[in-house]
Design an enzyme around this catalytic site. Structure first.
Site, short mmCIF file in Angstrom:
data_model
loop_
_atom_site.label_atom_id
_atom_site.label_comp_id
_atom_site.label_asym_id
_atom_site.label_seq_id
_atom_site.Cartn_x
_atom_site.Cartn_y
_atom_site.Cartn_z
N ASP A 176 0.77 -1.38 0.02
CA ASP A 176 0.16 -0.02 -0.05
C ASP A 176 0.78 1.17 -0.04
O ASP A 176 1.78 1.25 1.01
CB ASP A 176 -0.91 -0.08 1.17
CG ASP A 176 -1.94 -1.05 1.09
OD1 ASP A 176 -2.16 -1.61 0.10
OD2 ASP A 176 -2.31 -1.12 2.21
N ASP A 183 -13.54 -4.30 -2.33
CA ASP A 183 -13.27 -4.47 -0.91
C ASP A 183 -14.61 -4.72 -0.32
O ASP A 183 -15.70 -4.06 -0.48
CB ASP A 183 -12.91 -2.85 -0.34
CG ASP A 183 -11.58 -2.51 -1.12
OD1 ASP A 183 -10.94 -3.27 -1.19
OD2 ASP A 183 -11.18 -1.25 -1.24
#
Length: 258
Positions: free
Chosen positions: A11, A130
């Site tokens: 990330d 997600d």
């Protein structure tokens, strides 16, 4: 049988690799290029980079670090973050990425999946999802999860979006199980099994890896094609060479590495 893939996830925020828990409270984990080279040397099968601020901030990924990574590693890597159109995707691929991944932009404009598949081929197009379990027991999709202040709960069921993304041309699905993210209690096998039952393209599991057995479980019990993890790799809790030896000992086919 195709080899199962071990995929470190990086990330990215403000040019650095960060990691949070359940998509919150991110801490700095190191330099993008240094971590990419470490994982290449350890025998990772591929890498995934998420510019987690790009979509919430309305910008595209920084092509400069994509180019630096491409010049220094020789394993496939995928880039996600703010890819809203064919031109941006082309720039990311031109910078050196092997695949592009879309998440929030596709929820806003699903036809983007087809446009990218038509332009570059389905093998280049990954759809990240997600997903979180709601109080009614249904898994539903979240958008803009890179910024807690902008995260949106959507009414769309995760299983419905998986089916739609495939229909539109997704060549791979990455299921990010938000309830399990960063807590190291194992992948969400129940959810992954349901997605696997309707997923005709490669399925990558994400969220929850805490020990080597969790990887074996997601391959054996959920039939995932690949397992994505972050904190256990960044911290050194699970060295990739040891993980691959462990999986081979359980008769799970993985690609050669260290």
């Amino acid at each position: 049988m195709l080899s199962r893939r071990i995929i470190p996830c990086l990330d990215v925020r403000d040019g650095r690799v960060v990691k949070g828990v359940k998509f919150r409270d991110h801490i700095d984990m190191g330099d993008i290029v240094e971590l990419a080279m470490r994982y290449r040397d350890q025998g990772a099968d591929e890498l995934v980079f998420y510019d987690i601020g790009a979509s919430p901030e309305g910008r595209s990924v920084d092509y400069a670090w994509v180019g630096r990574v491409a010049r220094l590693i020789d394993i496939p890597f995928c880039v996600a973050g703010g890819i809203r159109d064919v031109e941006t995707a082309r720039a990311v691929l031109h910078a050196g990425a092997d695949k592009i991944s879309i998440n929030s932009p596709a929820l806003g404009r699903p036809q983007l999946i087809s446009e990218l598949a038509d332009a570059f081929g389905v093998q280049c197009v990954v759809v990240g999802i997600d997903s979180i379990r709601e109080e009614d027991g249904q898994w539903r999709v979240r958008r803009y999860t890179g910024d807690p202040s902008k995260t949106q709960a959507l009414p769309m069921r995760t299983l419905d979006w998986v089916a739609e993304a495939q229909r539109l041309g997704a060549g791979e699905i990455v299921l990010n199980c938000m309830d399990n993210d960063g807590v190291r209690h194992g992948y969400d096998i129940a959810q992954l099994r349901q997605v696997r039952a309707l997923c005709r393209v490669p399925l990558i599991a994400s969220g929850g890896a805490g020990e080597m057995q969790h990887f074996a479980d997601v391959f054996d019990q959920a039939d995932a094609d690949g397992a994505l993890a972050a904190s256990v790799f960044h911290s050194g809790a699970i060295p990739i060479p040891e993980l691959k030896r462990f999986l081979r000992a359980q008769q799970i086919e993985v690609r050669d590495g260290q």
